[in-house]
Design a protein around this motif. Structure first.
Motif, PDB file in Angstrom:
ATOM      1  N   THR A 122       0.835  -1.192   0.000  1.00  0.00           N
ATOM      2  CA  THR A 122       0.000   0.000   0.000  1.00  0.00           C
ATOM      3  C   THR A 122       0.876   1.250   0.000  1.00  0.00           C
ATOM      4  O   THR A 122       1.889   1.294   0.684  1.00  0.00           O
ATOM      5  N   LYS A 123       0.491   2.251  -0.763  1.00  0.00           N
ATOM      6  CA  LYS A 123       1.218   3.523  -0.819  1.00  0.00           C
ATOM      7  C   LYS A 123       0.619   4.473   0.215  1.00  0.00           C
ATOM      8  O   LYS A 123      -0.596   4.626   0.288  1.00  0.00           O
ATOM      9  N   TYR A 124       1.467   5.098   1.025  1.00  0.00           N
ATOM     10  CA  TYR A 124       1.023   6.006   2.075  1.00  0.00           C
ATOM     11  C   TYR A 124       1.549   7.400   1.803  1.00  0.00           C
ATOM     12  O   TYR A 124       2.697   7.573   1.391  1.00  0.00           O
ATOM     13  N   GLU A 125       0.700   8.397   2.031  1.00  0.00           N
ATOM     14  CA  GLU A 125       1.116   9.777   1.840  1.00  0.00           C
ATOM     15  C   GLU A 125       1.785  10.265   3.122  1.00  0.00           C
ATOM     16  O   GLU A 125       1.171  10.299   4.184  1.00  0.00           O
ATOM     17  N   ILE A 126       3.044  10.615   3.008  1.00  0.00           N
ATOM     18  CA  ILE A 126       3.788  11.123   4.153  1.00  0.00           C
ATOM     19  C   ILE A 126       3.871  12.636   4.024  1.00  0.00           C
ATOM     20  O   ILE A 126       4.181  13.166   2.958  1.00  0.00           O
ATOM     21  N   GLU A 127       3.561  13.321   5.137  1.00  0.00           N
ATOM     22  CA  GLU A 127       3.538  14.776   5.157  1.00  0.00           C
ATOM     23  C   GLU A 127       4.533  15.289   6.188  1.00  0.00           C
ATOM     24  O   GLU A 127       4.899  14.561   7.109  1.00  0.00           O
ATOM     25  N   PRO A 128       4.950  16.548   6.051  1.00  0.00           N
ATOM     26  CA  PRO A 128       5.835  17.111   7.077  1.00  0.00           C
ATOM     27  C   PRO A 128       5.166  17.042   8.452  1.00  0.00           C
ATOM     28  O   PRO A 128       3.972  17.291   8.585  1.00  0.00           O
ATOM     29  N   GLY A 129       5.931  16.663   9.470  1.00  0.00           N
ATOM     30  CA  GLY A 129       5.395  16.555  10.826  1.00  0.00           C
ATOM     31  C   GLY A 129       4.930  15.160  11.197  1.00  0.00           C
ATOM     32  O   GLY A 129       4.530  14.928  12.336  1.00  0.00           O
ATOM     33  N   ASP A 130       4.972  14.223  10.250  1.00  0.00           N
ATOM     34  CA  ASP A 130       4.565  12.843  10.543  1.00  0.00           C
ATOM     35  C   ASP A 130       5.667  12.118  11.325  1.00  0.00           C
ATOM     36  O   ASP A 130       6.814  12.550  11.360  1.00  0.00           O
ATOM     37  N   TYR A 131       5.275  11.008  11.942  1.00  0.00           N
ATOM     38  CA  TYR A 131       6.196  10.174  12.713  1.00  0.00           C
ATOM     39  C   TYR A 131       6.173   8.757  12.147  1.00  0.00           C
ATOM     40  O   TYR A 131       5.135   8.278  11.705  1.00  0.00           O
ATOM     41  N   ILE A 132       7.306   8.101  12.203  1.00  0.00           N
ATOM     42  CA  ILE A 132       7.390   6.681  11.839  1.00  0.00           C
ATOM     43  C   ILE A 132       7.935   5.962  13.059  1.00  0.00           C
ATOM     44  O   ILE A 132       8.997   6.332  13.579  1.00  0.00           O
ATOM     45  N   TRP A 133       7.205   4.953  13.524  1.00  0.00           N
ATOM     46  CA  TRP A 133       7.593   4.235  14.738  1.00  0.00           C
ATOM     47  C   TRP A 133       7.703   2.745  14.458  1.00  0.00           C
ATOM     48  O   TRP A 133       6.801   2.142  13.872  1.00  0.00           O
ATOM     49  N   ILE A 134       8.812   2.148  14.898  1.00  0.00           N
ATOM     50  CA  ILE A 134       9.035   0.708  14.788  1.00  0.00           C
ATOM     51  C   ILE A 134       9.119   0.162  16.207  1.00  0.00           C
ATOM     52  O   ILE A 134      10.051   0.488  16.949  1.00  0.00           O
ATOM     53  N   PRO A 135       8.135  -0.661  16.633  1.00  0.00           N
ATOM     54  CA  PRO A 135       8.136  -1.161  18.009  1.00  0.00           C
ATOM     55  C   PRO A 135       9.202  -2.222  18.251  1.00  0.00           C
ATOM     56  O   PRO A 135       9.715  -2.830  17.318  1.00  0.00           O
ATOM     57  N   LYS A 136       9.486  -2.427  19.524  1.00  0.00           N
ATOM     58  CA  LYS A 136      10.497  -3.384  19.946  1.00  0.00           C
ATOM     59  C   LYS A 136       9.852  -4.730  20.254  1.00  0.00           C
ATOM     60  O   LYS A 136       8.771  -4.797  20.826  1.00  0.00           O
ATOM     61  N   GLU A 137      10.536  -5.782  19.894  1.00  0.00           N
ATOM     62  CA  GLU A 137      10.118  -7.140  20.258  1.00  0.00           C
ATOM     63  C   GLU A 137      10.586  -7.385  21.692  1.00  0.00           C
ATOM     64  O   GLU A 137      11.778  -7.297  21.985  1.00  0.00           O
ATOM     65  N   VAL A 138       9.644  -7.641  22.578  1.00  0.00           N
ATOM     66  CA  VAL A 138       9.988  -7.862  23.980  1.00  0.00           C
ATOM     67  C   VAL A 138      10.483  -9.294  24.149  1.00  0.00           C
ATOM     68  O   VAL A 138       9.777 -10.253  23.839  1.00  0.00           O
ATOM     69  N   ARG A 139      11.697  -9.407  24.625  1.00  0.00           N
ATOM     70  CA  ARG A 139      12.299 -10.729  24.854  1.00  0.00           C
ATOM     71  C   ARG A 139      12.072 -11.110  26.307  1.00  0.00           C
ATOM     72  O   ARG A 139      12.401 -10.356  27.214  1.00  0.00           O
ATOM     73  N   ARG A 140      11.524 -12.287  26.514  1.00  0.00           N
ATOM     74  CA  ARG A 140      11.280 -12.758  27.871  1.00  0.00           C
ATOM     75  C   ARG A 140      11.978 -14.095  28.050  1.00  0.00           C
ATOM     76  O   ARG A 140      11.726 -15.040  27.317  1.00  0.00           O
ATOM     77  N   ASP A 141      12.831 -14.144  29.045  1.00  0.00           N
ATOM     78  CA  ASP A 141      13.598 -15.351  29.291  1.00  0.00           C
ATOM     79  C   ASP A 141      12.963 -16.191  30.403  1.00  0.00           C
ATOM     80  O   ASP A 141      11.896 -15.867  30.918  1.00  0.00           O
TER      81      ASP A 141
END
Length: 105
Positions: free
Chosen positions: A56-75
């Motif tokens: 999918t194509k997304y329109e990115i505008e000034p002031g937008d944020y891109i967030w990549i979450p963390k994989e929680v590792r549980r031992d």
């Protein structure tokens, strides 16, 4: 555009007209080793969150944020601590119940 989360160099990246999410992630040093498979686009004006899908194509505008979450590792220690806490609560409740039964006899 502010790129943050599990990227190698989080921070602000200058907006470029017509560029996609991968462009900004690459300028932020790429996705980190502990990231999930998800990428979110957070609109700067509305604060609306959108899960990015590959085709999918997304329109990115000034002031937008891109967030990549963390994989929680549980031992093993995490799960053993959880089991210990739950068994402690169950043991306490059982003791209180037995005490009430003995006192009402």
């Amino acid at each position: 555009i502010y790129v943050f989360g599990q990227v190698n160099s989080p921070g602000y990246i200058k907006f470029e007209e017509g560029k996609d999410v991968n462009y900004y992630i690459n300028l932020a040093g790429g996705i980190g080793k502990t990231s999930r498979e998800e990428i979110y686009l957070i609109k700067g004006k509305t604060r609306g969150w959108t899960l990015i899908e590959e085709k999918t194509k997304y329109e990115i505008e000034p002031g937008d944020y891109i967030w990549i979450p963390k994989e929680v590792r549980r031992d093993f220690t995490y799960y053993s601590d959880r089991i210990l806490a739950i068994s402690s609560v169950i043991g306490t409740l059982t003791t209180v119940a037995l005490l009430i039964i003995q006192l009402t006899k």
